[in-house]
Motif scaffolding. Structure first.
Motif, PDB file in Angstrom:
ATOM      1  N   ASP A 126       0.845  -1.182   0.000  1.00  0.00           N
ATOM      2  CA  ASP A 126       0.000   0.000   0.000  1.00  0.00           C
ATOM      3  C   ASP A 126       0.887   1.242   0.000  1.00  0.00           C
ATOM      4  OD1 ASP A 126       0.873   0.511   2.598  1.00  0.00           O
ATOM      5  OD2 ASP A 126      -0.978  -0.185   3.552  1.00  0.00           O
ATOM      6  N   LEU A 127       0.270   2.406   0.075  1.00  0.00           N
ATOM      7  CA  LEU A 127       1.023   3.650  -0.081  1.00  0.00           C
ATOM      8  C   LEU A 127       1.959   3.930   1.088  1.00  0.00           C
ATOM      9  CD1 LEU A 127      -1.687   5.981  -1.666  1.00  0.00           C
ATOM     10  CD2 LEU A 127      -0.011   4.498  -2.761  1.00  0.00           C
ATOM     11  N   ASP A 128       1.760   3.239   2.199  1.00  0.00           N
ATOM     12  CA  ASP A 128       2.650   3.402   3.345  1.00  0.00           C
ATOM     13  C   ASP A 128       3.676   2.270   3.441  1.00  0.00           C
ATOM     14  OD1 ASP A 128       1.443   5.805   4.346  1.00  0.00           O
ATOM     15  OD2 ASP A 128      -0.252   4.581   5.005  1.00  0.00           O
ATOM     16  N   GLY A 129       3.743   1.440   2.407  1.00  0.00           N
ATOM     17  CA  GLY A 129       4.751   0.394   2.365  1.00  0.00           C
ATOM     18  C   GLY A 129       4.352  -0.918   3.007  1.00  0.00           C
ATOM     19  N   ARG A 130       3.117  -1.015   3.468  1.00  0.00           N
ATOM     20  CA  ARG A 130       2.668  -2.274   4.089  1.00  0.00           C
ATOM     21  C   ARG A 130       2.310  -3.292   3.024  1.00  0.00           C
ATOM     22  NH1 ARG A 130       0.076   1.704   7.547  1.00  0.00           N
ATOM     23  NH2 ARG A 130      -1.636   1.695   6.036  1.00  0.00           N
ATOM     24  N   ILE A 131       2.718  -4.550   3.232  1.00  0.00           N
ATOM     25  CA  ILE A 131       2.445  -5.619   2.269  1.00  0.00           C
ATOM     26  C   ILE A 131       0.951  -5.847   2.140  1.00  0.00           C
ATOM     27  CG2 ILE A 131       2.646  -8.120   1.903  1.00  0.00           C
ATOM     28  CD1 ILE A 131       5.481  -7.960   2.981  1.00  0.00           C
ATOM     29  N   ASN A 132       0.496  -5.948   0.897  1.00  0.00           N
ATOM     30  CA  ASN A 132      -0.910  -6.222   0.618  1.00  0.00           C
ATOM     31  C   ASN A 132      -1.160  -7.724   0.820  1.00  0.00           C
ATOM     32  OD1 ASN A 132      -3.457  -6.676  -0.491  1.00  0.00           O
ATOM     33  ND2 ASN A 132      -3.191  -5.148  -2.105  1.00  0.00           N
ATOM     34  N   PRO A 133      -1.939  -8.099   1.843  1.00  0.00           N
ATOM     35  CA  PRO A 133      -2.125  -9.528   2.138  1.00  0.00           C
ATOM     36  C   PRO A 133      -2.939 -10.269   1.081  1.00  0.00           C
ATOM     37  CG  PRO A 133      -3.555  -8.183   3.521  1.00  0.00           C
ATOM     38  CD  PRO A 133      -2.667  -7.235   2.780  1.00  0.00           C
ATOM     39  N   ALA A 134      -3.578  -9.515   0.175  1.00  0.00           N
ATOM     40  CA  ALA A 134      -4.383 -10.171  -0.865  1.00  0.00           C
ATOM     41  C   ALA A 134      -3.509 -10.799  -1.949  1.00  0.00           C
ATOM     42  CB  ALA A 134      -5.350  -9.166  -1.490  1.00  0.00           C
ATOM     43  N   PHE A 135      -2.209 -10.473  -1.949  1.00  0.00           N
ATOM     44  CA  PHE A 135      -1.302 -10.997  -2.965  1.00  0.00           C
ATOM     45  C   PHE A 135      -0.164 -11.770  -2.307  1.00  0.00           C
ATOM     46  CE2 PHE A 135      -3.342  -7.342  -4.868  1.00  0.00           C
ATOM     47  CZ  PHE A 135      -3.688  -7.810  -6.127  1.00  0.00           C
ATOM     48  N   GLU A 136       0.253 -12.820  -2.970  1.00  0.00           N
ATOM     49  CA  GLU A 136       1.329 -13.676  -2.467  1.00  0.00           C
ATOM     50  C   GLU A 136       2.678 -12.977  -2.580  1.00  0.00           C
ATOM     51  OE1 GLU A 136       3.419 -17.966  -3.674  1.00  0.00           O
ATOM     52  OE2 GLU A 136       1.806 -17.116  -4.893  1.00  0.00           O
ATOM     53  N   VAL A 137       3.481 -13.059  -1.538  1.00  0.00           N
ATOM     54  CA  VAL A 137       4.871 -12.606  -1.609  1.00  0.00           C
ATOM     55  C   VAL A 137       5.663 -13.731  -2.274  1.00  0.00           C
ATOM     56  CG1 VAL A 137       6.906 -11.919  -0.299  1.00  0.00           C
ATOM     57  CG2 VAL A 137       4.633 -11.179   0.447  1.00  0.00           C
ATOM     58  N   ARG A 138       6.377 -13.392  -3.368  1.00  0.00           N
ATOM     59  CA  ARG A 138       6.969 -14.431  -4.207  1.00  0.00           C
ATOM     60  C   ARG A 138       8.344 -14.892  -3.697  1.00  0.00           C
ATOM     61  NH1 ARG A 138       4.713 -15.419  -9.099  1.00  0.00           N
ATOM     62  NH2 ARG A 138       5.856 -17.360  -8.788  1.00  0.00           N
ATOM     63  N   PHE A 391       4.574  13.493  -3.967  1.00  0.00           N
ATOM     64  CA  PHE A 391       3.908  13.903  -5.201  1.00  0.00           C
ATOM     65  C   PHE A 391       3.265  12.695  -5.880  1.00  0.00           C
ATOM     66  CE2 PHE A 391       4.312  14.089  -9.850  1.00  0.00           C
ATOM     67  CZ  PHE A 391       3.483  15.153 -10.135  1.00  0.00           C
ATOM     68  N   LYS A 392       4.021  11.602  -6.014  1.00  0.00           N
ATOM     69  CA  LYS A 392       3.520  10.432  -6.732  1.00  0.00           C
ATOM     70  C   LYS A 392       2.328   9.794  -6.029  1.00  0.00           C
ATOM     71  CE  LYS A 392       7.871   9.218  -9.026  1.00  0.00           C
ATOM     72  NZ  LYS A 392       8.914   8.195  -9.245  1.00  0.00           N
ATOM     73  N   ARG A 393       2.358   9.722  -4.701  1.00  0.00           N
ATOM     74  CA  ARG A 393       1.288   9.048  -3.995  1.00  0.00           C
ATOM     75  C   ARG A 393      -0.038   9.797  -4.119  1.00  0.00           C
ATOM     76  NH1 ARG A 393       2.208   7.948   2.048  1.00  0.00           N
ATOM     77  NH2 ARG A 393      -0.025   7.497   1.980  1.00  0.00           N
ATOM     78  N   GLY A 394       0.025  11.063  -4.520  1.00  0.00           N
ATOM     79  CA  GLY A 394      -1.200  11.823  -4.753  1.00  0.00           C
ATOM     80  C   GLY A 394      -2.062  11.220  -5.845  1.00  0.00           C
TER      81      GLY A 394
END
Length: 431
Positions: A126-138, A391-394
């Motif tokens: 996510d935008l704060d760097g937390r791993i999205n649990p809906a996707f597998e870490v490869r 800027f980018k996260r906007g």
């Protein structure tokens, strides 16, 4: 026994550029670094480029563009930029076998070691760097690369301009233009609208105007404490990629005469509105009309201030270059390789106009995502790219963490000697 036979049947051999293009064009990880244009650009620098196919029996199951550079001991370093293009949904054993096949072939080409920074997503964040649990870490991919002898450079953060970034910021494009715009942060939305109100236009520059892009990119580089490339780099990109339409050099600018005329017309219109409000106040005083008068006075004051600012800019010409960028158009995405803007004209919101223009281009031409490309992967307020990332996260996108770089020793004895000599050299420099 069946698995062993499958592994033995996997091998790598040269393929033609035409065969490589056909295979890559339908691969989900098809990217600009694995394009024939990038290969031609490397060849123009005197480097040797190979197109390798990975076969299972007679079936082509993978491919890669490989650049050979002189290394040590009369051997080469082979780079597979953002490759190889394999089926990364396959089993770890199969992926490892395919990587081993590439290593085995490169040994015949007098390669000391080869490097890959595959365009594979390791994790989604996510935008704060937390791993999205809906996707597998490869982690399985990293293990497959290690299983085949790959030495991982690590899960790095930061900015290293010697390498392509390990962290990327993308804007997925699954909704309508209106829905995407409304998904942006409020500041971003307001800035896009303000750029429109300011009559900021975005256009593609011609080859003789590349210096305009270079000047703005150099300003950005100085502001963020890194060095942009020499002007010849833009020329080389143009020569290699522009004929096929794979690169665009864009500039956001404002015509000061048009801006002045529009602002004067708005001031005149608001003064008429103010005159009517004051007449109403004289006839029937009310708090509502008083507030309206105050608001109009503030708007007119702000518009007059803008006119005064613009009058100073006119000494620099009728058209102000506000922001510029280099954009790759290839595969399933549009990438902003680099962009920059002139700080003193920030009020025109040129960078927002530039990126909104390219997001609309993506939507109009069927691209799946707009890639704002490299970020540091450090999401703290002390990050080296904190301002740029803010800027980018906007644009309310998504952070993709790639696997990173692996080195594969080909000639293991000489590679060990090479690493030893390199370590000694580094140690001597520290004295």
């Amino acid at each position: 026994m069946d698995q062993l036979e499958t592994k033995k049947s996997i091998h790598a051999q040269p393929i033609t550029e035409a065969v490589f293009i056909e295979f890559a064009s339908s691969h989900p990880l098809n990217n600009i670094w694995q394009s024939p244009m990038m290969g031609h650009m490397q060849e123009s620098k005197g480097k040797k480029v190979l197109y390798l196919g990975v076969f299972e029996g007679s079936e082509l199951i993978g491919a890669s563009s490989v650049v050979l550079e002189p290394a040590h001991f009369g051997k080469y370093h082979a780079r597979t930029m953002r490759g190889p293009l394999l089926n990364y949904e396959d089993t770890g054993e199969s992926i490892a076998a395919q990587l081993n096949a590439i290593t085995k072939f490169l040994k015949k080409e007098k390669v000391l070691y080869w490097t890959t920074d595959a365009y594979c997503v390791y994790s989604r964040r996510d935008l704060d760097g937390r791993i999205n649990p809906a996707f597998e870490v490869r982690t399985d991919l990293v293990e497959a690369f290690r299983m085949s002898g790959g030495i991982h450079s690590g899960f790095s953060t930061g900015i290293d301009n010697r390498h392509e970034p390990r962290w990327m910021y993308i804007v997925p494009l699954k909704n309508s233009k209106e829905e995407i715009l409304h998904s942006f942060e409020r500041k971003c939305q307001r800035s896009i609208l303000r750029a429109k109100e300011n009559d900021v236009t975005v256009r593609e520059v011609n080859q003789s105007e590349l210096h305009l892009v270079d000047e703005l990119l150099n300003q950005a580089a100085k502001k963020h404490n890194f060095q942009w490339r020499e002007a010849s780099y833009n020329e080389n990109l143009w020569e290699a990629f522009h004929p096929s339409g794979a690169v665009k050099f864009l500039i956001a600018e404002v015509n000061l005469d048009q801006f002045t005329s529009k602002m004067e017309a708005l001031i005149a219109e608001n003064r008429q509105k103010l005159s009517k409000v004051e007449e109403q106040i004289q006839q029937v005083p009310s708090k509502k009309m008083e507030n309206r008068r105050q608001t109009l006075n503030e708007i007119i004051m702000s518009q007059n201030k803008r006119l005064d600012e613009v009058s100073k800019y006119k000494t620099q010409g009728k058209t102000l270059p506000l922001a510029a960028g280099i954009f790759f158009i290839y595969g399933n995405e549009v990438i902003c390789l680099m962009s920059g803007y002139d700080d003193q004209y920030a009020g025109f919101c040129g960078p927002y106009a530039l990126h909104w223009e390219m997001i609309q281009y993506c939507l109009n031409h069927g691209f799946n995502r707009y890639n704002l490309y490299g970020i540091s992967g450090d999401f703290s307020s002390s990050a080296i790219d904190h301002g740029v990332y803010d800027f980018k996260r906007g644009f309310n996108g998504e952070v993709l963490e790639l696997m990173g770089e692996f080195q594969f020793p080909v000639d293991r004895k000489l590679y060990k000697a090479f690493k030893y000599l390199k370590a000694v050299k580094t140690k001597l420099k520290s004295f």
